[in-house]
Design a protein around this motif. Structure first.
Motif, mmCIF file in Angstrom:
data_model
loop_
_atom_site.group_PDB
_atom_site.id
_atom_site.type_symbol
_atom_site.label_atom_id
_atom_site.label_comp_id
_atom_site.label_asym_id
_atom_site.label_seq_id
_atom_site.Cartn_x
_atom_site.Cartn_y
_atom_site.Cartn_z
ATOM 1 N N UNK A 324 0.846 -1.198 0.000
ATOM 2 C CA UNK A 324 0.000 0.000 0.000
ATOM 3 C C UNK A 324 0.884 1.252 0.000
ATOM 4 N N UNK A 328 0.443 3.150 -3.316
ATOM 5 C CA UNK A 328 -0.539 4.211 -3.084
ATOM 6 C C UNK A 328 -1.978 3.726 -3.082
ATOM 7 N N UNK A 329 -2.218 2.468 -3.425
ATOM 8 C CA UNK A 329 -3.598 1.986 -3.296
ATOM 9 C C UNK A 329 -3.636 0.754 -2.400
ATOM 10 N N UNK A 330 -4.831 0.478 -1.857
ATOM 11 C CA UNK A 330 -4.964 -0.640 -0.932
ATOM 12 C C UNK A 330 -4.725 -1.956 -1.650
ATOM 13 N N UNK B 49 -11.872 1.013 3.618
ATOM 14 C CA UNK B 49 -10.938 -0.126 3.688
ATOM 15 C C UNK B 49 -11.471 -1.200 4.632
ATOM 16 N N UNK B 219 -12.309 6.963 -5.270
ATOM 17 C CA UNK B 219 -10.973 6.628 -5.796
ATOM 18 C C UNK B 219 -10.299 5.504 -5.012
ATOM 19 N N UNK B 220 -10.521 5.478 -3.694
ATOM 20 C CA UNK B 220 -9.893 4.426 -2.880
ATOM 21 C C UNK B 220 -10.513 3.077 -3.158
ATOM 22 N N UNK B 223 -9.359 1.874 -6.749
ATOM 23 C CA UNK B 223 -7.980 1.392 -6.888
ATOM 24 C C UNK B 223 -7.686 0.234 -5.943
ATOM 25 N N UNK B 224 -8.621 -0.069 -5.039
ATOM 26 C CA UNK B 224 -8.385 -1.120 -4.041
ATOM 27 C C UNK B 224 -8.203 -2.471 -4.738
ATOM 28 N N UNK B 225 -7.081 -3.133 -4.431
ATOM 29 C CA UNK B 225 -6.776 -4.389 -5.123
ATOM 30 C C UNK B 225 -7.685 -5.527 -4.681
ATOM 31 N N UNK B 226 -8.381 -5.371 -3.565
ATOM 32 C CA UNK B 226 -9.220 -6.456 -3.078
ATOM 33 C C UNK B 226 -10.691 -6.251 -3.439
#
Lengths: 339, 287
Positions: A324, A328-330, B49, B219-220, B223-226
């Motif tokens: 992260x 910069x991203x989760x 998150x 945006x979060x 872009x969150x990979x999960x």
């Protein structure tokens, strides 16, 4: 240091213990000494631990903490279902925690059952520290881990096998039954005997971590006494838990052990390590421990020689935090290995 | 003696619980004519998150439940919504400034939408799955499977309850879990829907409702990979092209914004948008 402290520092571990407890390590002498230690203020201890847990660690400090945490991990697999293949993949992860970012540091050690030591040593190859400062250590749990319910001969044979197979560190369990019924002398003698068995033919010695299994000791006073007992008997590290009982490492328990280590350092000038193990799963939790160590015994304890995390799932969470910070991203669990 | 009013604290719905925002922030909710209604929690990126973590851990149980069971649970939501219709009508009248009749009609339609989607839970597989013809001694089956964690920006205009229901129900049908950012200006019925979900056999974490600024959280989530799929149905006023680009970085499935009264109208396509087709070969008995 006062004159008497200087004198204390010059003694060997065994002599120092005898000087402190004022005689041979008998049940009576040890009881008098251990029960003479001031009691723990449980409310104060928990409050202090909670306060230390509220520190906010951000940006560059957080990045430092994350890499520090990784370098302090004893990556552990202690299951009945362990296989040589599983140990090999654990070693692979210990050497390259994040295959997508080779700047990620290695962990301090892999921690396995005694019979898996040869497989871990073979898998590490030239990356095995084998007594040097560089590389990854192999730690083995021994002495009838996790219960410790076996005869002393069996326990010592367990240790001897692991050391002969190349283990650099031995994680022993104390006999909680003996400790809780006041047979301190027996616990002391066992630790001394195990420490003897850690010797290698070449004159070196495997490091001895003494597991107190704090979840079974019931009170903070007992944790403090057991810590003193383990240090007096010559443990190089005191470790909270096996990870096999419901209550494992907690921040207050670790804080109280760190206080003993600090007091021992002030008394003798010798540094003893601390290893919280079990139940530390997130990088946020681990950061609280880092803060507690730095505030209690000082930052010089934040080296693999003096502080370790016993953990298996912690590494993945720390790696996700690390990714992260880099990207910069989760991040998600799909981007770290399944163990 | 006059009785003191007991105003309701509107909180988030995360992992089956109703926490405040970790940031401690709130924002004012005003009625259609500018009167103060309530303070709602203003969720931060860390709440988003946490919501994704809750949704991820609930996924196995929800996706693994039988299709019939999922249908029953979704139908149960409709039943409970019916029982609390007066509360929803009152909240819609307050915040949207519509007539009680129009609010009542919106609640009716929302309930009907749950029932409609509940019915699909054990039927969409028959429609979307297939036994493929192959020239060999094999069964070859294609079956839709849930995509995973779906992040949704709920419609920001139109009916505040109906828009939310229309967006989350189709994602739940195949067994996805949901993180939804509610209508920013009118979030009251979204939180009340959370209370309905919490008491209607929906496992905690299957639906997670965030109130606050979609512009801040989207945006979060994108872009969150999960996050496995991103439904931008209510993101028309955001910079959604960039959200789509961010989502592409981690191979997230994306649905583009829809505007107007027909946004997120009920369709089988909305269910199938959040599925992945799995094709399996299996030998036939050769005797």
């Amino acid at each position: 240091m006062t004159t008497s402290d200087t004198a204390m520092a010059q003694l060997s571990t065994g002599e120092r213990a005898l000087a402190l407890i004022g005689g041979e390590a008998t049940d009576a002498n040890l009881r008098r000494y251990l029960h003479g230690i001031p009691g723990v203020d449980a409310v104060g201890l928990e409050q202090r631990a909670a306060d230390l847990g509220t520190r906010s660690v951000k940006t560059s400090s957080k990045k430092w903490a994350i890499d520090k945490i990784i370098s302090l991990i004893d990556l552990t697999t202690l299951e009945g279902a362990d296989t040589p293949g599983k140990v090999r993949s654990l070693v692979g992860k210990a050497l390259t925690p994040d295959a997508g970012d080779l700047s990620c540091p290695r962990v301090a050690a892999v921690c396995v059952y005694g019979d898996m030591v040869p497989h871990a040593v073979a898998a590490l190859g030239s990356a095995h520290s084998a007594g040097t400062d560089a590389g990854v250590n192999v730690a083995a749990v021994a002495t009838a881990f996790p219960s410790g319910r076996a005869s002393l001969a069996v326990k010592l044979a367990d240790v001897h096998d692991a050391v002969a197979a190349g283990a650099d560190e031995i994680d022993m369990v104390i006999d909680r039954g003996a400790f809780l019924s006041g047979r301190f002398g027996q616990v002391y003698d066992e630790i001394v005997a195990v420490k003897q068995s850690c010797r290698r033919p070449d004159g070196g010695s495997a490091h001895l971590k003494v597991i107190l299994e704090t979840g079974e000791l019931n009170t903070y006073d007992n944790v403090r006494r057991a810590s003193w007992l383990a240090i007096l008997a010559g443990g190089d590290f005191i470790k909270t838990s096996t990870g096999k009982v419901p209550v494992a490492a907690t921040l207050p328990v670790t804080l109280s052990m760190l206080e003993v280590v600090r007091d021992w350092y002030r008394l003798t000038g010798a540094r003893v390590g601390v290893k919280p193990a079990g139940g530390i799963r997130t990088s946020k939790d681990a950061t609280k421990y880092i803060v507690t160590v730095a505030e209690t015994v000082g930052e010089e304890w934040l080296t693999p020689g003096l502080f370790r995390f016993g953990a298996s799932s912690l590494l993945n969470d720390v790696l996700m935090q690390r990714q992260k910070m880099t990207s910069g991203h989760y991040c998600g669990p799909d981007y770290v290995t399944m163990d | 003696m006059t009785r003191l009013a007991v105003p309701k604290t509107y909180k988030l719905y995360l992992g089956g619980k109703f926490p405040r925002s970790e940031s401690g922030r709130v924002y004012e909710i005003r009625s259609h004519d500018g009167e103060f209604l309530a303070n709602a929690a203003k969720a931060s990126r860390k709440d988003a998150r946490d919501a994704v973590v809750a949704a991820r851990s609930a996924l196995g149980g929800w996706a693994g439940a039988t299709a019939y069971n999922r249908g029953q649970v979704l139908y149960r939501i409709a039943e409970l919504l019916e029982g609390r219709r007066a509360q929803f009508v009152a909240e819609i009248v307050q915040s949207e400034g519509v007539t009680p009749a129009a609010a009542s009609a919106q609640v009716d339609e929302s309930i009907d939408r749950w029932v409609w989607y509940a019915g699909w839970a054990d039927k969409y597989l028959q429609v979307a799955g297939n036994a493929n013809p192959v020239s060999g001694p094999y069964f070859n089956l294609s079956v839709p499977e849930p995509t995973g964690v779906v992040a949704i920006i709920a419609p920001q205009t139109g009916g505040s309850l109906l828009g939310l229901v229309s967006a989350i129900a189709p994602a739940l049908v195949p067994g996805n879990t949901v993180v939804v950012v509610a209508n920013e200006a009118m979030p009251l019925s979204a939180i009340s829907l959370g209370e309905v979900l919490a008491t209607s056999d929906v496992p905690g974490g299957v639906v997670n409702i965030l109130t606050g600024s979609p512009a801040e959280m989207a945006p979060w989530l994108a872009s969150h990979a999960d996050v496995n799929a991103l439904d931008l149905v209510g993101a028309g006023d955001l910079d959604w092209i960039h959200l789509e680009i961010d989502a592409a970085e981690t191979l997230t499935r994306v649905l583009q914004p829809e505007n107007g009264p027909d946004a997120a109208s009920p369709s089988l396509a909305r269910i199938l948008a959040f599925t992945e087709t799995k094709t399996i070969w299996h030998t036939k008995g050769l005797i």
